[in-house]
Design an enzyme around this catalytic site. Structure first.
Site, PDB file in Angstrom:
ATOM      1  N   TYR A 150      -8.691   1.093  -7.564  1.00  0.00           N
ATOM      2  CA  TYR A 150      -8.936   1.278  -8.995  1.00  0.00           C
ATOM      3  C   TYR A 150     -10.419   1.141  -9.321  1.00  0.00           C
ATOM      4  O   TYR A 150     -10.886   1.699 -10.311  1.00  0.00           O
ATOM      5  CB  TYR A 150      -8.155   0.239  -9.813  1.00  0.00           C
ATOM      6  CG  TYR A 150      -6.764   0.660 -10.205  1.00  0.00           C
ATOM      7  CD1 TYR A 150      -5.847   1.076  -9.255  1.00  0.00           C
ATOM      8  CD2 TYR A 150      -6.363   0.626 -11.539  1.00  0.00           C
ATOM      9  CE1 TYR A 150      -4.567   1.435  -9.616  1.00  0.00           C
ATOM     10  CE2 TYR A 150      -5.078   0.991 -11.910  1.00  0.00           C
ATOM     11  CZ  TYR A 150      -4.189   1.392 -10.945  1.00  0.00           C
ATOM     12  OH  TYR A 150      -2.915   1.754 -11.316  1.00  0.00           O
ATOM     13  N   LYS A 166      -0.255  -1.343   3.730  1.00  0.00           N
ATOM     14  CA  LYS A 166      -0.050  -0.261   4.703  1.00  0.00           C
ATOM     15  C   LYS A 166      -0.950  -0.566   5.901  1.00  0.00           C
ATOM     16  O   LYS A 166      -1.836   0.220   6.260  1.00  0.00           O
ATOM     17  CB  LYS A 166      -0.382   1.101   4.081  1.00  0.00           C
ATOM     18  CG  LYS A 166       0.711   1.662   3.187  1.00  0.00           C
ATOM     19  CD  LYS A 166       1.960   2.100   3.941  1.00  0.00           C
ATOM     20  CE  LYS A 166       1.722   3.396   4.704  1.00  0.00           C
ATOM     21  NZ  LYS A 166       2.978   3.794   5.435  1.00  0.00           N
ATOM     22  N   ASP A 199       5.784   1.436   1.853  1.00  0.00           N
ATOM     23  CA  ASP A 199       6.849   2.454   1.749  1.00  0.00           C
ATOM     24  C   ASP A 199       8.213   1.812   1.991  1.00  0.00           C
ATOM     25  O   ASP A 199       9.180   2.049   1.262  1.00  0.00           O
ATOM     26  CB  ASP A 199       6.593   3.640   2.707  1.00  0.00           C
ATOM     27  CG  ASP A 199       6.319   3.218   4.148  1.00  0.00           C
ATOM     28  OD1 ASP A 199       6.078   2.014   4.393  1.00  0.00           O
ATOM     29  OD2 ASP A 199       6.331   4.101   5.040  1.00  0.00           O
ATOM     30  N   ASP A 243       0.958  -1.526  -8.781  1.00  0.00           N
ATOM     31  CA  ASP A 243       1.225  -0.645  -9.923  1.00  0.00           C
ATOM     32  C   ASP A 243       2.524   0.119  -9.691  1.00  0.00           C
ATOM     33  O   ASP A 243       3.408   0.170 -10.549  1.00  0.00           O
ATOM     34  CB  ASP A 243       0.045   0.327 -10.101  1.00  0.00           C
ATOM     35  CG  ASP A 243       0.274   1.297 -11.250  1.00  0.00           C
ATOM     36  OD1 ASP A 243       0.662   0.841 -12.344  1.00  0.00           O
ATOM     37  OD2 ASP A 243       0.079   2.514 -11.052  1.00  0.00           O
ATOM     38  N   ASP A 259       6.653  -0.734 -11.325  1.00  0.00           N
ATOM     39  CA  ASP A 259       7.471   0.195 -12.121  1.00  0.00           C
ATOM     40  C   ASP A 259       8.866   0.301 -11.517  1.00  0.00           C
ATOM     41  O   ASP A 259       9.875   0.342 -12.231  1.00  0.00           O
ATOM     42  CB  ASP A 259       6.844   1.601 -12.153  1.00  0.00           C
ATOM     43  CG  ASP A 259       5.993   1.829 -13.404  1.00  0.00           C
ATOM     44  OD1 ASP A 259       5.418   0.842 -13.902  1.00  0.00           O
ATOM     45  OD2 ASP A 259       5.907   2.983 -13.864  1.00  0.00           O
TER      46      ASP A 259
HETATM   47  C1  IPM Z   1      -0.084  -0.574 -15.654  1.00  0.00           C
HETATM   48  C2  IPM Z   1      -0.538   0.783 -16.106  1.00  0.00           C
HETATM   49  C3  IPM Z   1      -2.055   0.853 -16.004  1.00  0.00           C
HETATM   50  C4  IPM Z   1      -2.409   0.740 -14.534  1.00  0.00           C
HETATM   51  C5  IPM Z   1      -2.707   2.073 -16.659  1.00  0.00           C
HETATM   52  C6  IPM Z   1      -2.348   2.217 -18.117  1.00  0.00           C
HETATM   53  C7  IPM Z   1      -4.211   2.052 -16.497  1.00  0.00           C
HETATM   54  O1  IPM Z   1       0.095   1.765 -15.382  1.00  0.00           O
HETATM   55  O2  IPM Z   1      -0.556  -1.580 -16.202  1.00  0.00           O
HETATM   56  O3  IPM Z   1       0.746  -0.643 -14.741  1.00  0.00           O
HETATM   57  O4  IPM Z   1      -2.399   1.725 -13.796  1.00  0.00           O
HETATM   58  O5  IPM Z   1      -2.731  -0.372 -14.122  1.00  0.00           O
HETATM   59 MG    MG Z   2       1.642   1.053 -14.078  1.00  0.00          MG
END
Ligand code: IPM
Ligand code: MG
Length: 372
Positions: free
Chosen positions: A146, A197, A230, A254, A258
């Site tokens: 990032y 990884k 993975d 990240d 999710d």
């Molecule tokens: C998160 C989001 C952020 C990230 C974005 C909005 C920059 O996806 O907090 O998970 O990628 O960190």
């Molecule tokens: Mg995210």
């Protein structure tokens, strides 16, 4: 750190999309605490993301950043939306949150995935796979790909372009986030899984070496295991209850968070805490935000789920103000609202009633009223 009443300085940055509407419900909980003298907060509000860009031409002003640094904690909504998609990279709403994370040095991102009993059936996985799930992803938040250099898009001699981002981690960056994960594991079920990884990335090999060393030196009581990213994605949907604490890099965290969020029934349920290093008096920079984004498709319709934002406030009580009891009060109110069958669209079963954002807030407030 517990401080008296108005000594708790809170900066609220609602942001874009559904940010303002979910934040309104979290604010009602904060106001309730104030009114009932459970806990007082000095609340200021500011702009971030596209909203800040519209007002001042940048996604985060220096003043707002200074304000955040001077606050005890930041409660953050969400940023981004199609309106700002065509902006140059440095002006995009996302740069607002990324700059806050970097400049506040919020290197440890705690993303718990907890399945509330009433929601086990809302998961896309079989109920028995997720019922009782309680895992914690600790995502490194200020390093890796990032922020790594070199980065950018360059034009080559033949006129074609090449995009570059760099995964880079120093030993100290790995060590400090590993310590956060080990400390958390001690208060939980005593297990940490480091995800990388290492089979293809040298930096991943370093993650393994450093976490192993930290474990052997200071956390012999914690059980450390390793997993490729993975495989971890696969294991999260195959048998998520095998995990206690997962510690991983910014990018893998990240993605995996999710995935873990969806195990709980909806991305709309997950809070997070982003923490800096504690100072001498135990105080630390901290920002709390729902894991879901700005969801522009449903923004302004009063249908978004405010629970992740409300639960982020609960995390703030626990991690910034050492108020575990009050945090539980909020979490139990959420649990109660869910047990009473109140559902926003994202967690509703087909053919069952869906309530508005505001009505979900009402339900949580109602539970609080009965509890306090
Ligand atoms: C998160 C989001 C952020 C990230 C974005 C909005 C920059 O996806 O907090 O998970 O990628 O960190
Ligand atoms: Mg995210």
């Amino acid at each position: 750190m517990t401080r008296g009443g108005a000594g708790r300085k809170l900066l609220v940055l609602a942001g874009d999309g559904i940010g303002p509407e979910i934040m309104r419900q979290a604010m009602r909980v904060i106001e309730f605490f104030d009114r009932r003298r459970v806990a007082g907060f000095e609340v200021d509000e500011g702009l971030v993301g596209g909203a800040a860009y519209d007002a001042s031409g940048v996604p985060l002003t220096d003043e707002t950043l200074a304000h955040a640094l001077a606050s005890d904690a930041v409660l953050f909504g969400a940023v981004g939306g199609p309106k700002w998609d065509a902006l140059p990279f440095e002006l995009r709403p996302e740069r607002g949150i990324l700059r806050l994370r970097k400049e506040m040095d919020l290197f440890a991102n705690l993303r718990p995935a907890v399945v509330f009993d009433a929601l086990a059936e809302a998961s896309s996985l079989k109920t028995e796979l997720v019922a009782g799930l309680d895992l914690m992803i600790v995502r490194e938040l200020t390093g890796g790909i990032y922020f790594g250099a070199p980065r950018g898009v360059e034009t080559l001699a033949d006129g074609s372009r090449r995009g570059i981002n760099t995964e880079v981690y120093s030993e100290s960056e790995i060590e400090r986030v590993a310590r956060v994960a080990f400390d958390l594991a001690r208060k939980r079920r005593g297990r940490v899984c480091e995800v990388d990884k290492a089979n293809v990335m040298e930096s991943g090999g370093l993650w393994r070496e450093v976490t192993q060393r930290v474990c052997e030196t200071d956390y012999r009581d914690v059980e450390l295991s390793f997993m490729y990213a993975d495989n971890c994605a696969m294991q999260l949907v195959r048998n998520p209850k095998q995990f206690d604490v997962i510690v991983t890099s910014n990018l893998f965290g990240d993605i995996l968070s999710d995935c873990a969020a969806m195990l709980t029934g909806s991305l709309g349920m997950l809070p997070s805490a982003s923490l800096g290093a504690p100072g001498a008096a135990g105080e630390r920079n901290a920002l709390y935000e729902p894991v879901h984004g700005s969801a522009p498709d449903i923004a302004g319709k009063d249908v978004a789920n405010p629970l992740a934002c409300i639960l982020s406030f609960a995390m703030m009580l626990r991690y910034s103000f050492d108020m575990a009891e009050e945090a539980e009060l909020v979490e139990n109110a959420v649990r109660g609202a869910l047990a009473a069958g109140v559902r926003t669209g994202d967690i509703a079963q087909p053919n069952t009633a869906r309530v508005s954002t505001r009505a979900m807030g009402d339900a949580v407030l109602h539970e609080l009223e009965t509890a306090v």
